[in-house]
Design a protein around this motif. Structure first.
Motif, PDB file in Angstrom:
ATOM      1  N   VAL A 278       0.604  -1.177   0.015  1.00 26.27           N
ATOM      2  CA  VAL A 278       0.043   0.017   0.128  1.00 26.27           C
ATOM      3  C   VAL A 278       0.857   1.226  -0.026  1.00 26.27           C
ATOM      4  N   ALA A 279       1.851   1.266   0.942  1.00 25.84           N
ATOM      5  CA  ALA A 279       2.641   2.398   1.149  1.00 25.84           C
ATOM      6  C   ALA A 279       3.630   2.804  -0.401  1.00 25.84           C
ATOM      7  N   PHE A 280       4.082   1.812  -1.072  1.00 25.05           N
ATOM      8  CA  PHE A 280       4.765   1.702  -2.108  1.00 25.05           C
ATOM      9  C   PHE A 280       3.769   2.299  -3.238  1.00 25.05           C
ATOM     10  N   MET A 281       2.624   1.779  -3.536  1.00 24.85           N
ATOM     11  CA  MET A 281       1.633   2.333  -4.345  1.00 24.85           C
ATOM     12  C   MET A 281       1.222   3.755  -4.171  1.00 24.85           C
ATOM     13  N   LEU A 282       0.718   3.972  -3.006  1.00 23.84           N
ATOM     14  CA  LEU A 282       0.315   5.327  -2.823  1.00 23.84           C
ATOM     15  C   LEU A 282       1.354   6.504  -2.721  1.00 23.84           C
ATOM     16  N   SER A 283       2.786   5.887  -2.381  1.00 23.08           N
ATOM     17  CA  SER A 283       3.779   6.939  -2.473  1.00 23.08           C
ATOM     18  C   SER A 283       3.833   7.338  -4.105  1.00 23.08           C
ATOM     19  N   LEU A 284       4.040   6.404  -4.980  1.00 23.45           N
ATOM     20  CA  LEU A 284       3.915   6.481  -6.393  1.00 23.45           C
ATOM     21  C   LEU A 284       2.762   7.472  -6.956  1.00 23.45           C
ATOM     22  N   TYR A 285       1.507   7.101  -6.172  1.00 27.97           N
ATOM     23  CA  TYR A 285       0.108   7.784  -6.884  1.00 27.97           C
ATOM     24  C   TYR A 285       0.234   9.347  -6.454  1.00 27.97           C
ATOM     25  N   LEU A 286       0.735   9.581  -4.972  1.00 28.43           N
ATOM     26  CA  LEU A 286       0.728  10.846  -4.399  1.00 28.43           C
ATOM     27  C   LEU A 286       1.775  11.713  -5.087  1.00 28.43           C
ATOM     28  N   GLN A 287       2.803  11.199  -5.570  1.00 25.18           N
ATOM     29  CA  GLN A 287       4.138  12.024  -6.148  1.00 25.18           C
ATOM     30  C   GLN A 287       4.053  12.239  -7.651  1.00 25.18           C
ATOM     31  N   LYS A 288       3.584  10.957  -8.391  1.00 26.78           N
ATOM     32  CA  LYS A 288       3.618  11.122  -9.854  1.00 26.78           C
ATOM     33  C   LYS A 288       2.253  11.821 -10.214  1.00 26.78           C
ATOM     34  N   ILE A 289       1.070  11.020  -9.859  1.00 29.03           N
ATOM     35  CA  ILE A 289      -0.143  11.366 -10.262  1.00 29.03           C
ATOM     36  C   ILE A 289      -0.768  12.932  -9.645  1.00 29.03           C
ATOM     37  N   TYR A 290      -0.370  13.058  -8.352  1.00 26.94           N
ATOM     38  CA  TYR A 290      -0.859  14.405  -7.626  1.00 26.94           C
ATOM     39  C   TYR A 290       0.194  15.381  -7.710  1.00 26.94           C
ATOM     40  N   GLY A 291       1.579  15.031  -7.831  1.00 28.54           N
ATOM     41  CA  GLY A 291       2.817  15.858  -7.937  1.00 28.54           C
ATOM     42  C   GLY A 291       3.114  16.504  -6.607  1.00 28.54           C
ATOM     43  N   PHE A 292       2.812  15.577  -5.675  1.00 27.44           N
ATOM     44  CA  PHE A 292       3.455  16.168  -4.234  1.00 27.44           C
ATOM     45  C   PHE A 292       5.013  15.646  -4.121  1.00 27.44           C
ATOM     46  N   ASP A 293       5.576  16.439  -3.345  1.00 28.05           N
ATOM     47  CA  ASP A 293       7.026  15.927  -2.853  1.00 28.05           C
ATOM     48  C   ASP A 293       7.076  14.962  -2.098  1.00 28.05           C
ATOM     49  N   ALA A 294       8.230  14.226  -1.859  1.00 30.52           N
ATOM     50  CA  ALA A 294       8.204  13.085  -0.913  1.00 30.52           C
ATOM     51  C   ALA A 294       7.705  13.265   0.494  1.00 30.52           C
ATOM     52  N   LEU A 295       8.123  14.390   0.999  1.00 30.45           N
ATOM     53  CA  LEU A 295       7.965  14.641   2.139  1.00 30.45           C
ATOM     54  C   LEU A 295       6.578  15.128   2.444  1.00 30.45           C
ATOM     55  N   THR A 296       5.842  15.676   1.723  1.00 30.84           N
ATOM     56  CA  THR A 296       4.203  15.674   1.768  1.00 30.84           C
ATOM     57  C   THR A 296       3.541  14.457   1.574  1.00 30.84           C
ATOM     58  N   ALA A 297       3.981  13.607   0.551  1.00 30.47           N
ATOM     59  CA  ALA A 297       3.257  12.246   0.464  1.00 30.47           C
ATOM     60  C   ALA A 297       3.644  11.253   1.656  1.00 30.47           C
ATOM     61  N   GLY A 298       4.912  11.546   2.424  1.00 31.87           N
ATOM     62  CA  GLY A 298       5.169  10.777   3.552  1.00 31.87           C
ATOM     63  C   GLY A 298       3.967  11.227   4.665  1.00 31.87           C
ATOM     64  N   LEU A 299       4.005  12.405   4.902  1.00 26.69           N
ATOM     65  CA  LEU A 299       3.076  13.144   5.888  1.00 26.69           C
ATOM     66  C   LEU A 299       1.795  12.545   5.707  1.00 26.69           C
ATOM     67  N   ILE A 300       1.124  12.449   4.426  1.00 29.32           N
ATOM     68  CA  ILE A 300      -0.262  11.989   4.187  1.00 29.32           C
ATOM     69  C   ILE A 300      -0.125  10.469   4.535  1.00 29.32           C
ATOM     70  N   LEU A 301       0.731   9.695   4.120  1.00 30.83           N
ATOM     71  CA  LEU A 301       0.869   8.301   4.429  1.00 30.83           C
ATOM     72  C   LEU A 301       0.857   7.806   6.013  1.00 30.83           C
ATOM     73  N   ILE A 302       1.391   8.825   6.851  1.00 33.61           N
ATOM     74  CA  ILE A 302       1.248   8.642   8.407  1.00 33.61           C
ATOM     75  C   ILE A 302       0.252   8.343   9.156  1.00 33.61           C
ATOM     76  N   VAL A 303      -1.057   9.081   8.123  1.00 24.88           N
ATOM     77  CA  VAL A 303      -2.619   9.072   8.989  1.00 24.88           C
ATOM     78  C   VAL A 303      -2.714   7.521   8.948  1.00 24.88           C
ATOM     79  N   GLN A 304      -2.354   6.596   8.117  1.00 23.93           N
ATOM     80  CA  GLN A 304      -2.622   5.261   8.329  1.00 23.93           C
ATOM     81  C   GLN A 304      -1.921   4.734   9.688  1.00 23.93           C
ATOM     82  N   THR A 305      -0.699   5.118   9.647  1.00 23.38           N
ATOM     83  CA  THR A 305       0.017   4.309  10.913  1.00 23.38           C
ATOM     84  C   THR A 305      -0.281   4.856  12.212  1.00 23.38           C
TER      85      THR A 305
END
Length: 472
Positions: A278-305
């Motif tokens: 999940v983290a692998f695919m959403l990281s790609l989605y948020l950075q490639k499709i949405y255009g977020f940087d790695a830090l922003t994508a990481g902060l969004i993914l933290i919601v789950q954990t």
């Protein structure tokens, strides 16, 4: 252990340990680019071995060390594992080359295997049946806390200091935990009967996992399929051998005779497989499709954990009152809903829906993991605690690798072996993500069936008395 204070000290020590290994994994992942620069790594595959080498050794040795703990005592193996973490972390911090760092990380995996094979057994021994779900949930919450803090704290240490300080800090931390464990956890001695050590079974077990893990990590290639097939053949040989050995490294008979144990482990394998990428695919989605940087994508993914950490103690306690089968199956169902929502992602999906889907997944995993672990640990006799503790970790590691292997296979089918382009269009990437999430949702639905099929845990165990871990 009769004293409440003693029980709580055991819980604190085990929780301190539960924070260590996930923090090590996620904090080092964020430091990989810096490590790459420092050592001028000639082949990027070597960087992958920093993670793969650790996982391989941890997975290979966790069951054998659980067996050894039964022969020589849980505390001895647990404390030794912490000492190995101390020594290997110092070696990591002092590494002068990428090869030395990989070797030191592999040794760290051995230490982690000793801890994985004993920590839940020690905790289960210290608490009565009616309290186990609660304390296992607390332990799991701390583990998820390590996963959440790893990237941010590891990034902070790497940015303002050095990645070597991560390992130096872990060495000092593990030393403190080792001293506490030596002081406060009493050694009950051997649990199982002594006998000839199953060396052949241990070697076979290692060969099975090496073949399966390497095969799963490269299923999109012919060699990966061959290794995976070899792993399945070796697995059949391993089971045949273990059923005939008088002192097997893995008691296969427990799986055959204990329906709750078998189906709880299968449900765990499915759940970790479905959520492993999940983290692998959403990281790609948020950075490639949405255009977020790695830090922003990481902060969004933290919601789950974060939600996993918050809800795990509550769901663990709930499984002390209700059948773990009911709570865990409800959690798996919530996970399936979250994965179905992810399968419907598109370039135009609003961010709030992505976050809501992450929340579904986080809450679902929290409702599944603690009750399911409670079911596994409470379904066996005290002499089988170390084996059960080993299987919990094995299902988690193999499941995560299986999920990534399936995802890589789907990505290769749609995108071939070409790298993901730096700029769009990302139509094939989007299609790969949608199909992978759909497959994972299907896996999760199958997992719900396996979870329900385990039957009720509490028929004869309602009056079970906790086995003391420390003598008064």
């Amino acid at each position: 252990m009769k004293s409440v204070n003693d029980k709580r000290l055991v819980l604190i020590i085990i929780c301190m340990t539960a924070f260590t290994t996930p923090f090590l994994t996620t904090s080092v992942n964020i430091a990989l680019p810096t490590i790459n620069t420092d050592f001028a790594v000639p082949d990027q595959a070597l960087l992958n071995w920093l993670v793969t080498g650790y996982l391989l050794t941890a997975a290979i040795f966790v069951v054998p060390f659980g067996h050894i703990a039964d022969r020589y005592g849980l505390k001895k193996v647990f404390v030794t594992g912490l000492v190995v973490i101390v020594v290997s972390s110092i070696l990591c911090a002092m590494s002068s080359s990428i090869l030395m760092l990989i070797a030191s990380r592999a040794i760290e995996g051995v230490g982690s295997a000793m801890i994985f094979g004993t920590s839940l057994a020690i905790l289960t021994s210290a608490y009565p049946l009616k309290e186990r779900g609660k304390v296992l949930g607390i332990n799991m919450a701390v583990m998820y806390g390590g996963l959440s803090l790893g990237p941010s704290l590891g990034g902070f240490i790497t940015h303002f200091g050095s990645w070597r300080l991560i390992y130096a800090g872990i060495a000092l931390y593990a030393l403190v935990v080792a001293l506490l464990a030596s002081w406060k956890i009493a050694d009950e001695g051997p649990i199982a009967k002594t006998g000839r050590f199953d060396l052949s079974g241990t070697v076979l077990y290692g060969a099975v996992l090496v073949s399966l893990i390497l095969g799963l990590s490269s299923l999109q290639e012919t060699i990966g399929v061959a290794l995976f097939g070899l792993g399945l053949v070796l697995m059949a040989v391993f089971f045949w051998w273990e059923m005939r050995h008088t002192n097997p490294v893995l008691k296969v008979s427990v799986f055959r005779k204990n329906k709750v144990f078998m189906f709880s482990n299968l449900a765990a394998l499915i759940n970790y497989s479905a959520n492993g990428a999940v983290a692998f695919m959403l990281s790609l989605y948020l950075q490639k499709i949405y255009g977020f940087d790695a830090l922003t994508a990481g902060l969004i993914l933290i919601v789950q954990t974060v939600l996993m950490a918050v809800f795990s103690p509550m769901t663990g306690k709930l499984s002390d009152r209700l059948e773990p089968r009911i709570v865990a199956s409800a959690g798996m169902s919530i996970c399936a809903i979250g994965l179905v929502l992810f399968a419907m992602l598109s370039p135009g999906t609003p961010l709030w829906l992505v976050v809501a889907s992450l929340m579904f997944l986080g809450i679902g995993i929290a409702f599944f993991a603690s009750p399911n672990t409670n079911a596994i640990m409470s379904s066996v006799e005290k002499s089988e605690y170390a084996m059960a503790s080993s299987m919990v970790s094995t299902m988690r590691m193999i499941g995560g690798i299986l999920g990534l292997g399936i995802t890589n296979l789907i990505f290769t089918y749609f995108m071939g072996h070409a790298e993901i382009p730096a700029t769009g269009p990302y139509d094939l990437l989007m299609k790969s993500i949608q199909v992978a999430f759909a497959v994972m949702a299907g896996l999760c639905i199958v997992g719900v069936g396996l979870s329900l099929a385990r039957g009720n845990l509490r028929k004869a165990e309602a009056t079970q008395i906790a086995h003391p871990i420390k003598k008064p």
